[in-house]
Design an enzyme around this catalytic site. Structure first.
Site, PDB file in Angstrom:
ATOM      1  N   HIS A 143       0.505   0.933 -13.204  1.00 19.67           N
ATOM      2  CA  HIS A 143       1.301  -0.217 -13.644  1.00 19.67           C
ATOM      3  C   HIS A 143       2.766   0.221 -13.727  1.00 19.67           C
ATOM      4  CE1 HIS A 143       1.890  -4.063 -15.697  1.00 19.67           C
ATOM      5  NE2 HIS A 143       2.791  -3.411 -16.421  1.00 19.67           N
ATOM      6  N   ASN A 195       1.540   2.979  -2.610  1.00 17.77           N
ATOM      7  CA  ASN A 195       0.821   3.908  -3.501  1.00 17.77           C
ATOM      8  C   ASN A 195      -0.397   4.504  -2.805  1.00 17.77           C
ATOM      9  OD1 ASN A 195       1.961   4.215  -6.317  1.00 17.77           O
ATOM     10  ND2 ASN A 195       2.130   2.011  -6.013  1.00 17.77           N
ATOM     11  N   ASN A 219      -5.823   2.420 -13.110  1.00 17.24           N
ATOM     12  CA  ASN A 219      -4.852   1.467 -12.557  1.00 17.24           C
ATOM     13  C   ASN A 219      -3.447   2.045 -12.705  1.00 17.24           C
ATOM     14  OD1 ASN A 219      -3.839  -1.150 -11.670  1.00 17.24           O
ATOM     15  ND2 ASN A 219      -3.204  -1.483 -13.790  1.00 17.24           N
ATOM     16  N   GLY A 225       0.785  -1.232   0.000  1.00 12.63           N
ATOM     17  CA  GLY A 225       0.000   0.000   0.000  1.00 12.63           C
ATOM     18  C   GLY A 225       0.817   1.282   0.000  1.00 12.63           C
TER      19      GLY A 225
HETATM   20  C1  GRF Z   1       3.204  -1.102  -7.555  1.00  6.83           C
HETATM   21  O1  GRF Z   1       4.402  -1.277  -8.240  1.00  6.83           O
HETATM   22  C2  GRF Z   1       2.066  -0.969  -8.546  1.00  6.83           C
HETATM   23  O2  GRF Z   1       2.414  -0.285  -9.695  1.00  6.83           O
HETATM   24  C3  GRF Z   1       1.789  -2.405  -8.877  1.00  6.83           C
HETATM   25  O3  GRF Z   1       1.912  -3.075  -7.635  1.00  6.83           O
HETATM   26  C4  GRF Z   1       2.798  -2.360  -6.796  1.00  6.83           C
HETATM   27  C5  GRF Z   1       2.067  -2.065  -5.526  1.00  6.83           C
HETATM   28  O4  GRF Z   1       2.850  -1.477  -4.557  1.00  6.83           O
HETATM   29  N1  GRF Z   1       0.553  -2.554  -9.602  1.00  6.83           N
HETATM   30  P1  GRF Z   1       2.189  -0.884  -3.246  1.00  6.83           P
HETATM   31  O5  GRF Z   1       1.295  -1.953  -2.633  1.00  6.83           O
HETATM   32  O6  GRF Z   1       1.420   0.356  -3.602  1.00  6.83           O
HETATM   33  O7  GRF Z   1       3.358  -0.570  -2.329  1.00  6.83           O
END
Ligand code: GRF
Length: 191
Positions: A105, A14, A103, A12
């Protein structure tokens, strides 16, 4: 004020980047809930910030997970943000929320996207292909995997000595800048 739901499966970080910037966003919005498809640290981050959390266990629900999440969200949110959410949402869910699901990525789509391209696999593939740059992409979600319209990207230089682990860290730093910015942009366009 706009309301968003953030869907996660992992650490989490992000999600944290959204939590940390929501109060300074030019478009007013709030995180009305964080949904996970498993127990994960991101749920703790949400709880620490007094955000409503809900876990829909993908192992229990299997193909029903989309319906359950859809029923839970109803019309309560303007935007669904997939921030490291690993379950695949079904076509009905996606079509019902067209233009209102995005999303993040960790590659420069359309490169290094599609089925099986998640987590470290992406960064390993970039290193193996000897790419000179990678990056991250925020895109609208459509019925394909990583195929929806691109909203914004940030490029990251790949050094010849970079390992997949180093690259992942470099890209993640940029993800944390890109995601809040893209959310703001998408919500602005919904106005
Ligand atoms: C990130 O690299 C995102 O782009 C991908 O999964 C990862 C998640 O990281 N889809 P976090 O859980 O937000 O630390």
């Amino acid at each position: 004020m706009f309301k968003i739901a953030v869907l996660i499966s992992g650490g989490g970080s992000n999600l944290q980047s959204i939590i940390d910037t929501v109060s300074t966003s030019k478009v007013e919005y709030e995180i009305s809930c964080v949904i996970a498809d498993r127990e994960c640290y991101g749920i703790e981050r949400a709880k620490q910030n007094n955000i409503v959390t809900k876990i829909f266990d993908r192992k229990v629900l299997k193909k029903d997970i989309s319906k359950k999440i859809d029923g839970y969200l109803g019309d309560h949110v303007d935007l669904v943000v997939l921030a490291g959410f690993l379950s695949i949402l079904d076509e009905e869910f996606i079509n019902n929320r067209k233009g209102r699901i995005i999303n993040i990525h960790p590659s420069l789509l359309p490169k290094f996207g599609g089925p099986g391209m998640f987590g470290m696999r992406i960064h390993r593939a970039v290193i193996d292909a000897k790419e000179s740059e990678s990056g991250c992409t925020v895109h609208y979600v459509d019925a394909g995997i990583d195929t929806g319209e691109i909203i914004e990207q940030i490029n990251v230089k790949v050094d010849p000595k970079d390992t997949a682990e180093i690259l992942q860290k470099k890209v993640l730093v940029e993800e944390h800048k890109l995601l809040p910015k893209a959310i703001e942009q998408v919500l602005y366009n919904l106005k």
